[in-house]
Scaffold this motif. Structure first.
Motif, PDB file in Angstrom:
ATOM      1  N   GLY A 143      41.985  42.466  80.494  1.00 20.76           N
ATOM      2  CA  GLY A 143      41.729  43.017  79.165  1.00 20.76           C
ATOM      3  C   GLY A 143      43.003  43.234  78.379  1.00 20.76           C
ATOM      4  O   GLY A 143      43.084  42.904  77.187  1.00 20.76           O
ATOM      5  N   LEU A 144      44.023  43.765  79.036  1.00 21.28           N
ATOM      6  CA  LEU A 144      45.293  44.007  78.351  1.00 21.28           C
ATOM      7  C   LEU A 144      46.036  42.708  78.048  1.00 21.28           C
ATOM      8  O   LEU A 144      46.799  42.634  77.084  1.00 21.28           O
ATOM      9  CB  LEU A 144      46.170  44.916  79.215  1.00 21.28           C
ATOM     10  N   ALA A 145      45.802  41.691  78.865  1.00 19.98           N
ATOM     11  CA  ALA A 145      46.475  40.398  78.656  1.00 19.98           C
ATOM     12  C   ALA A 145      45.706  39.479  77.723  1.00 19.98           C
ATOM     13  O   ALA A 145      46.254  38.472  77.256  1.00 19.98           O
ATOM     14  CB  ALA A 145      46.665  39.695  80.002  1.00 19.98           C
ATOM     15  N   ALA A 146      44.447  39.788  77.450  1.00 16.36           N
ATOM     16  CA  ALA A 146      43.520  38.847  76.813  1.00 16.36           C
ATOM     17  C   ALA A 146      44.066  38.193  75.552  1.00 16.36           C
ATOM     18  O   ALA A 146      43.915  36.981  75.349  1.00 16.36           O
ATOM     19  CB  ALA A 146      42.194  39.555  76.506  1.00 16.36           C
ATOM     20  N   HIS A 147      44.720  38.966  74.712  1.00 17.10           N
ATOM     21  CA  HIS A 147      45.162  38.429  73.420  1.00 17.10           C
ATOM     22  C   HIS A 147      46.213  37.339  73.566  1.00 17.10           C
ATOM     23  O   HIS A 147      46.376  36.513  72.666  1.00 17.10           O
ATOM     24  CB  HIS A 147      45.717  39.550  72.542  1.00 17.10           C
ATOM     25  N   GLY A 148      46.918  37.316  74.714  1.00 16.26           N
ATOM     26  CA  GLY A 148      47.965  36.318  74.894  1.00 16.26           C
ATOM     27  C   GLY A 148      47.661  35.249  75.927  1.00 16.26           C
ATOM     28  O   GLY A 148      48.511  34.400  76.204  1.00 16.26           O
ATOM     29  N   GLU A 174      36.987  48.440  73.227  1.00 16.24           N
ATOM     30  CA  GLU A 174      35.625  48.933  72.998  1.00 16.24           C
ATOM     31  C   GLU A 174      34.616  47.812  72.831  1.00 16.24           C
ATOM     32  O   GLU A 174      33.421  48.031  72.943  1.00 16.24           O
ATOM     33  CB  GLU A 174      35.604  49.852  71.769  1.00 16.24           C
ATOM     34  N   ASN A 175      35.105  46.601  72.570  1.00 13.96           N
ATOM     35  CA  ASN A 175      34.205  45.464  72.420  1.00 13.96           C
ATOM     36  C   ASN A 175      35.015  44.168  72.531  1.00 13.96           C
ATOM     37  O   ASN A 175      36.252  44.200  72.596  1.00 13.96           O
ATOM     38  CB  ASN A 175      33.449  45.527  71.082  1.00 13.96           C
ATOM     39  N   VAL A 176      34.303  43.056  72.538  1.00 12.21           N
ATOM     40  CA  VAL A 176      34.961  41.755  72.689  1.00 12.21           C
ATOM     41  C   VAL A 176      35.960  41.502  71.568  1.00 12.21           C
ATOM     42  O   VAL A 176      37.063  40.977  71.804  1.00 12.21           O
ATOM     43  CB  VAL A 176      33.898  40.634  72.737  1.00 12.21           C
ATOM     44  N   ALA A 177      35.618  41.888  70.343  1.00 15.01           N
ATOM     45  CA  ALA A 177      36.516  41.641  69.214  1.00 15.01           C
ATOM     46  C   ALA A 177      37.872  42.303  69.424  1.00 15.01           C
ATOM     47  O   ALA A 177      38.912  41.740  69.065  1.00 15.01           O
ATOM     48  CB  ALA A 177      35.878  42.137  67.916  1.00 15.01           C
ATOM     49  N   GLU A 178      37.884  43.484  70.025  1.00 10.78           N
ATOM     50  CA  GLU A 178      39.149  44.204  70.235  1.00 10.78           C
ATOM     51  C   GLU A 178      40.050  43.530  71.264  1.00 10.78           C
ATOM     52  O   GLU A 178      41.245  43.806  71.320  1.00 10.78           O
ATOM     53  CB  GLU A 178      38.870  45.651  70.663  1.00 10.78           C
ATOM     54  N   LEU A 179      39.495  42.644  72.073  1.00  9.82           N
ATOM     55  CA  LEU A 179      40.318  41.924  73.044  1.00  9.82           C
ATOM     56  C   LEU A 179      41.249  40.931  72.362  1.00  9.82           C
ATOM     57  O   LEU A 179      42.280  40.545  72.922  1.00  9.82           O
ATOM     58  CB  LEU A 179      39.436  41.183  74.053  1.00  9.82           C
ATOM     59  N   GLY A 180      40.867  40.450  71.193  1.00 13.43           N
ATOM     60  CA  GLY A 180      41.721  39.531  70.453  1.00 13.43           C
ATOM     61  C   GLY A 180      41.873  38.178  71.109  1.00 13.43           C
ATOM     62  O   GLY A 180      42.941  37.568  71.058  1.00 13.43           O
ATOM     63  N   GLY A 209      37.724  52.780  79.182  1.00 16.07           N
ATOM     64  CA  GLY A 209      36.911  52.482  78.014  1.00 16.07           C
ATOM     65  C   GLY A 209      35.555  51.901  78.327  1.00 16.07           C
ATOM     66  O   GLY A 209      35.001  52.085  79.411  1.00 16.07           O
ATOM     67  N   ALA A 210      35.020  51.194  77.351  1.00 17.23           N
ATOM     68  CA  ALA A 210      33.625  50.732  77.374  1.00 17.23           C
ATOM     69  C   ALA A 210      33.328  49.806  78.554  1.00 17.23           C
ATOM     70  O   ALA A 210      34.196  49.094  79.055  1.00 17.23           O
ATOM     71  CB  ALA A 210      33.303  50.030  76.062  1.00 17.23           C
ATOM     72  N   ASP A 211      32.069  49.832  78.966  1.00 18.08           N
ATOM     73  CA  ASP A 211      31.571  48.981  80.043  1.00 18.08           C
ATOM     74  C   ASP A 211      31.348  47.570  79.505  1.00 18.08           C
ATOM     75  O   ASP A 211      30.496  47.365  78.635  1.00 18.08           O
ATOM     76  CB  ASP A 211      30.253  49.564  80.563  1.00 18.08           C
ATOM     77  N   PRO A 212      32.085  46.569  79.990  1.00 17.63           N
ATOM     78  CA  PRO A 212      31.904  45.207  79.468  1.00 17.63           C
ATOM     79  C   PRO A 212      30.513  44.633  79.719  1.00 17.63           C
ATOM     80  O   PRO A 212      30.115  43.681  79.036  1.00 17.63           O
ATOM     81  CB  PRO A 212      32.968  44.399  80.219  1.00 17.63           C
ATOM     82  N   SER A 213      29.776  45.184  80.692  1.00 14.10           N
ATOM     83  CA  SER A 213      28.428  44.675  80.951  1.00 14.10           C
ATOM     84  C   SER A 213      27.380  45.311  80.046  1.00 14.10           C
ATOM     85  O   SER A 213      26.215  44.891  80.055  1.00 14.10           O
ATOM     86  CB  SER A 213      28.048  44.898  82.422  1.00 14.10           C
ATOM     87  N   ASP A 214      27.771  46.307  79.254  1.00 13.62           N
ATOM     88  CA  ASP A 214      26.865  46.906  78.275  1.00 13.62           C
ATOM     89  C   ASP A 214      26.656  45.906  77.138  1.00 13.62           C
ATOM     90  O   ASP A 214      27.623  45.345  76.615  1.00 13.62           O
ATOM     91  CB  ASP A 214      27.484  48.192  77.740  1.00 13.62           C
TER      92      ASP A 214
END
Length: 326
Positions: free
Chosen positions: A225-230, A247-253, A282-287
């Protein structure tokens, strides 16, 4: 007043996580292994370019300009550097690491091996250079060079499920938490791991490997999650995730497809999905509200059962890795 009450509730939930009453156990604090590969001081003293100042793409270009004899000489005289240098030729890294590991990790080729701390390792199953599809598995707590068997089992199960067509990397390339105490409830180790994972994936791209699908288990999903944007990845698949610090997929960048699996017997479901004062992820990715594509996992069992042969989750993982689902 309502906001204050919510804050107190969050603090109480996080305290529950740390206390272990939600299924988490105590763990020992770990120091993340970061920085240049072991042996870099000798490499620099020999007048060779500083690996900390070069991107994996620049490292790939440097090695492309060397003749075969010089490459082999570097692997022989500086195995700790060459074996862990993202962007160096794959075969050269395998050769360098074979010298230091001496067959300890049977059944796989060793793409990285750092003995510092509890030890880090990246094991390759299949032909990473020629495979049309590549998968990288990022583990959670308690995985290191001395305790890599659960991760290796995941990798071999995934490779078999693809009919041995996908090259799979078991990437124990960061300092994982021990147990699931304070280290596992914070992002400190994940932040260091995210940097290492991003550089590792950049190294795959630099040597022409196929864009990977990443499978991130438990605390490994925090790293992803922390690496996702790069990350240069086509898929991010999280399983048994305590959260991705978003909090959601969009925030992963990320432009990668994001998938999530959580089976009904996984104890991680009892961990509150909160983030407060650096605690929790934070949020549950399976939600459904998170926005990830849901992977069925009703026939998986427990926190470590997602790669069990015959499960729907493993079949779906294989289809994702092979590009067979949209």
């Amino acid at each position: 007043m309502r906001r204050f009450a919510r804050t107190l509730t969050t603090v109480a939930l996080v305290a529950t996580v740390i206390a272990g009453t939600a299924g988490w156990a105590s763990g020992d604090a770990q120091e993340a292994v970061t920085g240049a590969p072991l042996g870099t001081a000798g490499w620099r003293a020999a007048g060779l370019p500083d690996p900390q100042r070069m991107s994996p793409a620049e490292i790939a270009r440097y090695f492309a300009g060397l003749d075969p004899v010089r490459k082999r000489e570097l692997a022989r005289t500086h195995p700790g550097v060459v074996g862990n240098l993202d962007g160096a030729p794959l075969e050269l890294r395998y050769e360098a690491n074979a010298r230091s590991t001496r067959g300890v990790f049977g059944g796989a080729r060793v793409l990285a091996h750092d003995p510092r701390g509890r030890g880090q390792v990246a094991l390759v199953y299949g032909d990473l250079a020629r495979a049309e599809h590549v998968a990288v598995i990022v583990p959670g707590s308690d995985i290191d060079a001395g305790h890599v068997r659960p991760l290796a089992d995941m990798a071999t199960a995934l490779r078999r499920a693809t009919g041995d067509r996908t090259a799979v990397v078991a990437w124990a390339g960061y300092t994982t938490p021990v147990g699931v105490g304070l280290d596992a409830a914070t992002g400190r180790l994940a932040e260091a791991g995210a940097d290492r994972l991003t550089r590792f994936v950049d190294g795959l791209a630099a040597v022409g490997a196929a864009e990977p699908s990443l499978f991130c288990h438990s605390y490994g999903s925090v790293v992803c999650g922390l690496a996702a944007h790069g990350l240069k990845a086509k898929d991010l698949v999280v399983l048994g995730s305590p959260g991705m610090r978003a909090e959601n997929v969009a925030e992963l960048g990320t432009s990668a497809r994001v998938w999530a699996a959580k089976d009904p017997t996984d104890w991680i479901d009892r961990v509150p999905n909160v983030e407060f004062a650096g605690l929790g992820h934070g949020a549950d990715p399976s939600d459904p509200a998170f926005g990830a594509r849901r992977i069925p996992a009703d026939d998986s069992t427990g926190h470590g059962g997602y790669f069990a042969p015959g499960t729907t989750s493993l079949r779906t993982f294989a289809a994702i890795a092979e590009g067979d689902v949209r």
